[in-house]
Design an enzyme around this catalytic site. Sequence first.
Site, PDB file in Angstrom:
ATOM      1  N   ASP A 102      36.656  38.513   7.506  1.00 11.33           N
ATOM      2  CA  ASP A 102      36.916  39.344   8.680  1.00 11.33           C
ATOM      3  C   ASP A 102      38.397  39.571   8.966  1.00 11.33           C
ATOM      4  O   ASP A 102      39.244  38.741   8.683  1.00 11.33           O
ATOM      5  CB  ASP A 102      36.237  38.762   9.915  1.00 11.33           C
ATOM      6  CG  ASP A 102      36.501  37.268  10.119  1.00 11.33           C
ATOM      7  OD1 ASP A 102      36.763  36.564   9.125  1.00 11.33           O
ATOM      8  OD2 ASP A 102      36.448  36.810  11.264  1.00 11.33           O
ATOM      9  N   GLU A 168      34.936  34.285  10.373  1.00  4.81           N
ATOM     10  CA  GLU A 168      35.689  33.030  10.468  1.00  4.81           C
ATOM     11  C   GLU A 168      36.520  32.989  11.747  1.00  4.81           C
ATOM     12  O   GLU A 168      36.727  31.924  12.333  1.00  4.81           O
ATOM     13  CB  GLU A 168      36.604  32.856   9.248  1.00  4.81           C
ATOM     14  CG  GLU A 168      37.298  31.510   9.161  1.00  4.81           C
ATOM     15  CD  GLU A 168      38.521  31.366  10.041  1.00  4.81           C
ATOM     16  OE1 GLU A 168      38.777  30.252  10.547  1.00  4.81           O
ATOM     17  OE2 GLU A 168      39.240  32.375  10.234  1.00  4.81           O
TER      18      GLU A 168
END
Length: 433
Positions: A102, A168
């Site tokens: 991400d 994350e």
Amino acid sequence: MKKYFLLGILMTASYAILRAQDIKTQVAGKATAILPELIQWRRYLHEHPELSNREFKTAAYIAAHLKKLGLEVQTGVAKTGVVGILKGGKPGPVIALRADMDGLPVKERVDVPFASKAEGEYLGQTVAVMHACGHDTHMAILMGTASVLSAMKKDIAGTVKFIFQPAEEGPPGTEEGGAPLMIKEGVMDNPKVDAIFGLHINSATPVGEIKYKPGAEMAASDWFTIKVKGKQSHGSQPWGGVDPIVIAAQIIQGLQTIVSRQQNLTKAPVVITVGKIHSGVRSNIIPEELVMDGTIRTLDEAMHKDVHERIRNTASHIAAASGATVEVSIDTKTKVTYNDPALVKLMLPSLEAAAGKEKVYEMEWTTGAEDFSFFGDKAPAFFFFLGGMPAGRDPKKAAPHHTPDFFIDDSMLDTGVKAFCNMVFDYGRLKGK
């Protein structure tokens, strides 16, 4: 007979050593050969970042690469995660390698041809999106690792799981996501993982260098909210109310004394930061309520619990002294990232072979946090840092992670590929079943 038996053992051991060296030579050659592709993948991913739990195009890009290599591929894991499974040509352990996917709601200021111009939706707002923490490099490295290992699968002892993890940085709002959801959905099982490895690029470490720390390496991260309930009044008559803003200022000062006066910082560091405060609507109205949000970082479990209790006591007692009340909520986002010391010792030669012994060294612990920590509950784990700062630059002047000027030199991403591949071959050889 005994002499011939010992001679046989020595010859077998010598052959094993030479074979291991040959494997590392092959890995180095193949990793260097695909460096142009690593850079191409990384720059594409950098230019097209997506936010946590929204990595749809990113996942499709990765899955297509893994399928092209002939791996068994699972998609939609923990919403947008991708898992590739490679079965080696020899029996052995199950080894997991992880990369996060991400981006962040940050507007890029770096002047590069592949700078991000992407936008996304974050908590109801349209925001710029950037890979401001290097997850683009992590994905490219793991894609490259899959390429090298798939070309050498007959020499692999065991099975390799390539885990591309979403969110994350934390799932938005109340959504589930990240490592906890991947684990909940069984990513560490079927087949059961025996050891897991991960890496993180670092903008202030010279390119090509590797840092690591046995034991506690990165902090547990907790997010807290403190709501202060006072009594509204006219701004000209503060004695007619209970001012939550003044009380909040006292609470913030009190929280810092937990760090500076109540914790043994020679044992482990502690950080308490208030990052957000919201209260009031007009300059001449003392509001009734204030909400502050912040983060706690600890590296010791006993201190972790003690700090939580002290935050609650500090906030409630300061508020009570002024006639206010408080509500304190604390949410654990990550645990301490803990590197299994025996695993670190076992794998250190793998890293030294990848980067050169003189470029691999032990680091101090850091108050940054990683949800890779949750994987360590399921199997011995080893998480290390790879340098991405251009050679010759001053680390003190390197733009920090999570900032618009964050920059990574991608000219030595093959070092990460070599490290991961060496770890797979060495762990399989040493732990072969």
